[in-house]
Design a protein around this motif. Structure first.
Motif, PDB file in Angstrom:
ATOM      1  N   ALA A  92     -13.874  17.255 -29.212  1.00  0.00           N
ATOM      2  CA  ALA A  92     -12.567  16.773 -29.655  1.00  0.00           C
ATOM      3  C   ALA A  92     -12.342  16.997 -31.141  1.00  0.00           C
ATOM      4  O   ALA A  92     -11.234  16.832 -31.638  1.00  0.00           O
ATOM      5  N   VAL A  93     -13.380  17.389 -31.874  1.00  0.00           N
ATOM      6  CA  VAL A  93     -13.286  17.413 -33.331  1.00  0.00           C
ATOM      7  C   VAL A  93     -12.391  18.557 -33.802  1.00  0.00           C
ATOM      8  O   VAL A  93     -12.248  19.571 -33.113  1.00  0.00           O
ATOM      9  N   SER A  94     -11.759  18.379 -34.963  1.00  0.00           N
ATOM     10  CA  SER A  94     -10.812  19.382 -35.463  1.00  0.00           C
ATOM     11  C   SER A  94     -11.546  20.514 -36.180  1.00  0.00           C
ATOM     12  O   SER A  94     -12.725  20.409 -36.511  1.00  0.00           O
ATOM     13  N   ALA A  95     -10.809  21.588 -36.439  1.00  0.00           N
ATOM     14  CA  ALA A  95     -11.399  22.768 -37.083  1.00  0.00           C
ATOM     15  C   ALA A  95     -11.327  22.687 -38.602  1.00  0.00           C
ATOM     16  O   ALA A  95     -11.566  23.667 -39.285  1.00  0.00           O
ATOM     17  N   VAL A  96     -10.994  21.497 -39.134  1.00  0.00           N
ATOM     18  CA  VAL A  96     -10.915  21.353 -40.597  1.00  0.00           C
ATOM     19  C   VAL A  96     -12.300  21.614 -41.192  1.00  0.00           C
ATOM     20  O   VAL A  96     -13.298  21.130 -40.671  1.00  0.00           O
ATOM     21  N   MET A 142      -5.703   4.820 -39.681  1.00  0.00           N
ATOM     22  CA  MET A 142      -6.195   5.093 -38.331  1.00  0.00           C
ATOM     23  C   MET A 142      -5.217   5.977 -37.560  1.00  0.00           C
ATOM     24  O   MET A 142      -5.624   6.887 -36.848  1.00  0.00           O
ATOM     25  N   SER A 143      -3.904   5.694 -37.711  1.00  0.00           N
ATOM     26  CA  SER A 143      -2.930   6.418 -36.903  1.00  0.00           C
ATOM     27  C   SER A 143      -2.908   7.901 -37.262  1.00  0.00           C
ATOM     28  O   SER A 143      -2.497   8.723 -36.458  1.00  0.00           O
ATOM     29  N   PHE A 144      -3.342   8.241 -38.479  1.00  0.00           N
ATOM     30  CA  PHE A 144      -3.376   9.657 -38.844  1.00  0.00           C
ATOM     31  C   PHE A 144      -4.697  10.328 -38.465  1.00  0.00           C
ATOM     32  O   PHE A 144      -4.752  11.542 -38.301  1.00  0.00           O
ATOM     33  N   GLN A 145      -5.761   9.525 -38.369  1.00  0.00           N
ATOM     34  CA  GLN A 145      -7.089  10.094 -38.114  1.00  0.00           C
ATOM     35  C   GLN A 145      -7.153  10.888 -36.814  1.00  0.00           C
ATOM     36  O   GLN A 145      -7.836  11.904 -36.748  1.00  0.00           O
ATOM     37  N   PHE A 146      -6.440  10.405 -35.779  1.00  0.00           N
ATOM     38  CA  PHE A 146      -6.489  11.104 -34.490  1.00  0.00           C
ATOM     39  C   PHE A 146      -6.070  12.558 -34.673  1.00  0.00           C
ATOM     40  O   PHE A 146      -6.693  13.470 -34.148  1.00  0.00           O
ATOM     41  N   GLY A 147      -4.981  12.756 -35.416  1.00  0.00           N
ATOM     42  CA  GLY A 147      -4.473  14.112 -35.593  1.00  0.00           C
ATOM     43  C   GLY A 147      -5.304  14.932 -36.563  1.00  0.00           C
ATOM     44  O   GLY A 147      -5.579  16.097 -36.313  1.00  0.00           O
ATOM     45  N   THR A 148      -5.704  14.312 -37.692  1.00  0.00           N
ATOM     46  CA  THR A 148      -6.399  15.097 -38.707  1.00  0.00           C
ATOM     47  C   THR A 148      -7.812  15.463 -38.259  1.00  0.00           C
ATOM     48  O   THR A 148      -8.281  16.544 -38.552  1.00  0.00           O
ATOM     49  N   ASN A 149      -8.517  14.559 -37.589  1.00  0.00           N
ATOM     50  CA  ASN A 149      -9.925  14.807 -37.297  1.00  0.00           C
ATOM     51  C   ASN A 149     -10.254  15.008 -35.826  1.00  0.00           C
ATOM     52  O   ASN A 149     -11.259  15.628 -35.502  1.00  0.00           O
ATOM     53  N   TRP A 150      -9.435  14.472 -34.918  1.00  0.00           N
ATOM     54  CA  TRP A 150      -9.786  14.526 -33.493  1.00  0.00           C
ATOM     55  C   TRP A 150      -8.654  15.053 -32.639  1.00  0.00           C
ATOM     56  O   TRP A 150      -8.248  14.392 -31.664  1.00  0.00           O
ATOM     57  N   PRO A 151      -8.095  16.222 -32.956  1.00  0.00           N
ATOM     58  CA  PRO A 151      -6.957  16.709 -32.164  1.00  0.00           C
ATOM     59  C   PRO A 151      -7.314  16.869 -30.678  1.00  0.00           C
ATOM     60  O   PRO A 151      -6.453  16.705 -29.821  1.00  0.00           O
ATOM     61  N   GLY A 152      -8.574  17.169 -30.362  1.00  0.00           N
ATOM     62  CA  GLY A 152      -8.970  17.352 -28.961  1.00  0.00           C
ATOM     63  C   GLY A 152      -8.812  16.075 -28.151  1.00  0.00           C
ATOM     64  O   GLY A 152      -8.626  16.115 -26.932  1.00  0.00           O
ATOM     65  N   TYR A 198      -4.233  18.507 -43.835  1.00  0.00           N
ATOM     66  CA  TYR A 198      -5.341  17.550 -43.925  1.00  0.00           C
ATOM     67  C   TYR A 198      -5.441  16.888 -45.298  1.00  0.00           C
ATOM     68  O   TYR A 198      -5.454  15.661 -45.413  1.00  0.00           O
ATOM     69  N   LEU A 199      -5.506  17.703 -46.356  1.00  0.00           N
ATOM     70  CA  LEU A 199      -5.713  17.107 -47.687  1.00  0.00           C
ATOM     71  C   LEU A 199      -4.514  16.302 -48.188  1.00  0.00           C
ATOM     72  O   LEU A 199      -4.690  15.162 -48.628  1.00  0.00           O
ATOM     73  N   PRO A 200      -3.274  16.846 -48.110  1.00  0.00           N
ATOM     74  CA  PRO A 200      -2.148  16.000 -48.547  1.00  0.00           C
ATOM     75  C   PRO A 200      -1.989  14.724 -47.713  1.00  0.00           C
ATOM     76  O   PRO A 200      -1.626  13.681 -48.270  1.00  0.00           O
ATOM     77  N   VAL A 201      -2.282  14.790 -46.409  1.00  0.00           N
ATOM     78  CA  VAL A 201      -2.201  13.570 -45.602  1.00  0.00           C
ATOM     79  C   VAL A 201      -3.208  12.545 -46.118  1.00  0.00           C
ATOM     80  O   VAL A 201      -2.888  11.365 -46.311  1.00  0.00           O
ATOM     81  N   SER A 202      -4.437  13.021 -46.389  1.00  0.00           N
ATOM     82  CA  SER A 202      -5.451  12.088 -46.886  1.00  0.00           C
ATOM     83  C   SER A 202      -5.044  11.509 -48.237  1.00  0.00           C
ATOM     84  O   SER A 202      -5.249  10.325 -48.499  1.00  0.00           O
ATOM     85  N   GLY A 203      -4.450  12.367 -49.087  1.00  0.00           N
ATOM     86  CA  GLY A 203      -3.964  11.878 -50.379  1.00  0.00           C
ATOM     87  C   GLY A 203      -2.896  10.819 -50.197  1.00  0.00           C
ATOM     88  O   GLY A 203      -2.928   9.752 -50.821  1.00  0.00           O
ATOM     89  N   MET A 204      -1.960  11.081 -49.283  1.00  0.00           N
ATOM     90  CA  MET A 204      -0.885  10.116 -49.038  1.00  0.00           C
ATOM     91  C   MET A 204      -1.458   8.794 -48.529  1.00  0.00           C
ATOM     92  O   MET A 204      -1.027   7.718 -48.961  1.00  0.00           O
ATOM     93  N   ILE A 205      -2.444   8.883 -47.630  1.00  0.00           N
ATOM     94  CA  ILE A 205      -3.015   7.660 -47.070  1.00  0.00           C
ATOM     95  C   ILE A 205      -3.666   6.825 -48.165  1.00  0.00           C
ATOM     96  O   ILE A 205      -3.452   5.610 -48.249  1.00  0.00           O
ATOM     97  N   LEU A 206      -4.438   7.497 -49.035  1.00  0.00           N
ATOM     98  CA  LEU A 206      -5.067   6.740 -50.120  1.00  0.00           C
ATOM     99  C   LEU A 206      -4.000   6.122 -51.017  1.00  0.00           C
ATOM    100  O   LEU A 206      -4.133   4.982 -51.465  1.00  0.00           O
TER     101      LEU A 206
END
Lengths: 337, 441
Positions: free
Chosen positions: B391-395, B72-82, A90-98
């Motif tokens: 759908a929210v992730s466990a982060v 956006m393309s990463f948000q699905f995986g990082t925050n909404w895996p469900g 999660y954190l490295p991905v967010s860092g990469m995106i920024l």
């Protein structure tokens, strides 16, 4: 047996694993060179920096799209793996995106803001590129050991970050050798000579730390009889590194001969490294955690995308080649009119 | 705050920031095609001046759109895996087609469109411009197909809690898709009409009396005046579609607490969800039913029919009124502009100032419209299939809070830089016009 495999659609996940692999490799090579130029932009000034950035200006958008495609295909074909990988990172991905955000917009902002604000966007371009390359390397490192925790694991991932960053710097300098002339080309040759040995150092460091983290990679690599074939990978890589070193010492040659060769060699080193990495965890999609067959989506969705991909890929390759032909030769300053 | 709320705020922030830029590039891409074709037909240099000026703005908007789209393309995986675990079989192919046949098309030909004007034959350059515009439109098509499917899912079956595709045509052309696609394309056209009008009026106010400014203003105002009535029509049809498929959203838009015949149209009210009443309501009798059911005494479902399954009322109610209000203002201003265009007079300075003030009015209308439809879908993520909270992730919440703060800071900074750059580019352009600029045949 093969007939059964085709009938049942069990080959689909493997076809997708291959597609994802190809997208990621193309991404590492293509965005690798333009991220590398971003890293090197710190060491140039004024017109030279403009020329460097002009050499990647028409291409970076499409290069970055390979990442979106790779991650997109992972999302499509292996939703469980996608969720697992991205929540762990999660954190490295967010860092990469920024990093990607600031670097991407700097291409335009640095030339469209009042002159006194330009240094700010040049800095954003460099730091953005650096954060992207470091976090990508770190993520690959974390991925390779199945997101294992602990000090040794973190150290391994940090070594990987150095490896990838120096690898991108090598790609970037080889691209500049190909696309630039005179002083800038000579400087790019010097950068490449430093980058290739930094990269070799990174490779040695990751290889040394790996067994302390996880013996699985080595067990896999040293299994007989594959070991004979696999020994070829590092041996050829070392050979290519030495050839590159010698070649860089001889460049530039009269008539700009062989200016393309460092880039070709760097691509070959990337491909070999990539094949080695993938081999070390196949048939897993997340090393040690999740296998390709266990993570795949429903076959009817995979079929639809695969047909689409099969039709689109050649067209995509066609117009990518066309775009590179339009901008072939040495880079010139970019302007709209 | 809990990870669900934080993830929702983060997703809302990311997608709100992202939509600003496609809402410009979709329309502006075609406007650039128009400028280029007008130049080829007339050989008048001011068309090319317009083309080059707005190409700069297109390039800047495009790069902001690309980088926020990657987010956006990463948000699905990082925050909404469900989300992908449940509807990945549907969402996956649509997203993949967006990347494959649209994203690459735009990204590859953009380089040629921007930097190869002198390197390729004129028709290749025009072709690249058309392909970029076509690519942005196709991007919108695939993304809106997926978004619409989340509102009005069709063509699928649920097996063990996972959606499987049955009919792809029904999935892509699901019931709300045609309306949403048309509504969004028109919104982009209107956004661009006011963006171009605002920037050109700004140049006019700074004393730029070139042919490019006058011609561009004429195009922009005409575009706005033509598209606005179309948008009203499509919006109305979209509303009827919502009545059929998401009545709870429509009830929230009108803050209609109880089902009724002959529902009024509420102009103003303070909806209060705890007492389930609206205070200070200013209503026009029967107009609500007339618009929604085409019958002044028609039956309209109220929020009471959806206990626990309707969206929060006040944000939907207000977003809808902001959208309508902005749209009305845009209509008034563009039609007023027609009066001076008709008489072939210069615009009064006050009118130009209003245009400058309304440069980003399209953003206000677009964002509030999206808030109506997206908040209006809550608590569902996919209507009737999947709730957001499932759908929210466990982060951990602290990690989400950290990244949310970083994104918000970045977005505020970038938005300020973007807006400042547009006006800076306009100033630079008007200061240098009159110099040897213009067309190279």
């Amino acid at each position: 047996m093969i007939h059964d495999l085709v009938q049942s659609g069990q080959w689909l996940p493997f076809a997708f694993a291959l597609l994802i692999g190809v997208s990621m490799l193309l991404y590492a090579i293509l965005d690798g060179y333009d991220l590398g130029v971003g890293l090197l932009s710190r060491f140039a000034r004024g017109a030279e920096r403009d020329r460097m950035i002009a050499s990647i200006g028409p291409f970076w958008d499409a290069n970055e799209t390979w990442l979106v495609l790779g991650v997109g295909l992972l999302l499509v074909a292996f939703p469980r793996a996608h969720g697992d990988i991205l929540t762990h990172l999660y954190l490295p991905v967010s860092g990469m995106i920024l990093g990607l955000i600031f670097r991407g917009v700097s291409f335009d902002f640095r030339k469209k803001v009042p002159p006194d604000q330009q240094p700010r966007w040049n800095a954003a371009f460099f730091w953005g590129s650096l954060i992207v390359t470091l976090s990508q390397g770190y993520m690959v490192g974390r991925f390779m050991i199945g997101f294992q925790e602990g000090v040794a694991s973190q150290l391994y991932a940090v070594c990987f970050a150095l490896l990838v960053t120096s690898g991108y710097a090598l790609m970037g300098s080889c691209w500049l050798i190909l696309k630039c002339e005179h002083d800038l080309q000579r400087r790019a040759i010097r950068w490449a000579r430093i980058a290739i040995w930094l990269m070799a150092l990174g490779a040695v460091l990751t290889s040394l730390t790996a067994p302390f983290v996880n013996t699985r990679i080595y067990d896999r690599m040293l299994a007989f009889p594959e070991v004979t074939l696999l020994l070829a990978l590092p041996l050829v890589s070392v050979m290519l590194t030495v050839i590159m070193h010698v070649l860089l010492g001889a460049l530039p040659l009269p008539g700009d001969r062989l200016a393309w060769l460092p880039f070709a060699l760097a691509v070959m080193i990337f491909v070999l490294g990539f094949v080695g990495l993938v081999y070390s965890f196949y048939p897993y999609i997340i090393p040690g955690r999740l296998r390709i067959v266990d993570a795949a989506s429903a076959p009817e969705s995979l079929r639809l995308i695969l047909w689409g991909t099969a039709v689109v890929m050649p067209v995509l390759a066609g117009y990518t080649v066309f775009a590179y032909r339009v901008f072939k030769g040495k880079a010139h300053d970019l302007s709209y009119d | 705050m809990d990870p669900l709320t934080l993830s929702r705020i983060q997703f809302a922030a990311n997608i709100s920031f992202h939509i600003l830029f496609p809402s410009i590039t979709i329309g502006l891409g075609w406007l650039l095609v128009f400028f280029k074709l007008r130049f080829l037909a007339t050989r008048a240099p001011h068309w090319m001046e317009l083309y080059f000026f707005f190409t700069k703005i297109f390039a800047l908007s495009f790069s902001l759109g690309v980088v926020s789209g990657v987010t956006m393309s990463f948000q699905f995986g990082t925050n909404w895996p469900g989300y992908m675990n449940t509807v990945g079989n549907i969402a996956g192919p649509l997203l993949a087609y967006e990347v494959l046949n649209a994203f690459f098309l735009e990204a590859t030909f953009l380089g040629i469109m921007l930097f190869a004007f002198r390197r390729v034959k004129p028709w290749v350059h025009t072709g690249a411009t058309i392909l970029v515009a076509f690519g942005t439109t196709m991007s919108a098509f695939w993304i809106l197909a997926l978004n619409s499917w989340m509102h009005t899912p069709a063509g699928y079956t649920m097996i063990d809690g996972v959606a499987h595709a049955v009919d792809w045509v029904a999935i892509v052309f699901n019931p709300s898709m045609p309306y949403r696609f048309a509504h969004t394309l028109l919104a982009s056209g209107l956004t661009v009409a006011f963006l171009t009008a605002g920037l050109l009026a700004y140049r006019a106010l700074r004393g730029d009396r070139g042919a490019a400014v006058a011609t561009g203003l004429r195009c922009a105002i005409t575009l706005g005046a033509v598209l606005l009535p179309l948008q009203v029509l499509v919006g109305d049809l979209h509303g009827v579609n919502t009545r059929d498929y998401q009545p709870q959203k429509l009830a929230a838009m009108e803050a209609l607490w109880e089902s009724t015949h002959g529902a009024p149209m509420t102009l103003f009210a303070l909806p209060d969800e705890t007492t389930r009443t609206s205070r200070y309501a200013l209503e026009i009798p029967k107009l609500g039913s007339l618009l929604i059911t085409r019958d002044p005494n028609g039956y309209v479902q109220g929020l009471n029919e959806f206990p626990g399954l309707h969206p929060p009322v006040a944000p939907v109610f207000w977003s809808f009124r902001v959208m309508i209000g902005t749209g009305l203002a845009m209509g008034l201003v563009s039609w007023a502009g027609l009066v001076w265009l008709w008489r072939r007079r210069d615009f009064p300075r006050l009118y130009s100032r209003i245009l400058v003030a309304m440069t980003f009015s399209g953003w206000v209308a677009t964002l509030s419209g999206w808030y109506v439809t997206e908040i209006g879908r809550q608590p569902w993520l996919v209507q009737g299939v999947l709730k957001a909270r499932d759908a929210v992730s466990a982060v951990p919440g602290t990690q989400v809070a950290t990244t949310l703060a970083a994104y918000l800071l970045a977005y505020v900074g970038l938005l300020a830089a973007y807006i400042a750059s547009l006006f800076y580019l306009a100033r630079k352009e008007s200061d240098s016009s009159g110099a040897t600029k213009g067309a190279h045949p």
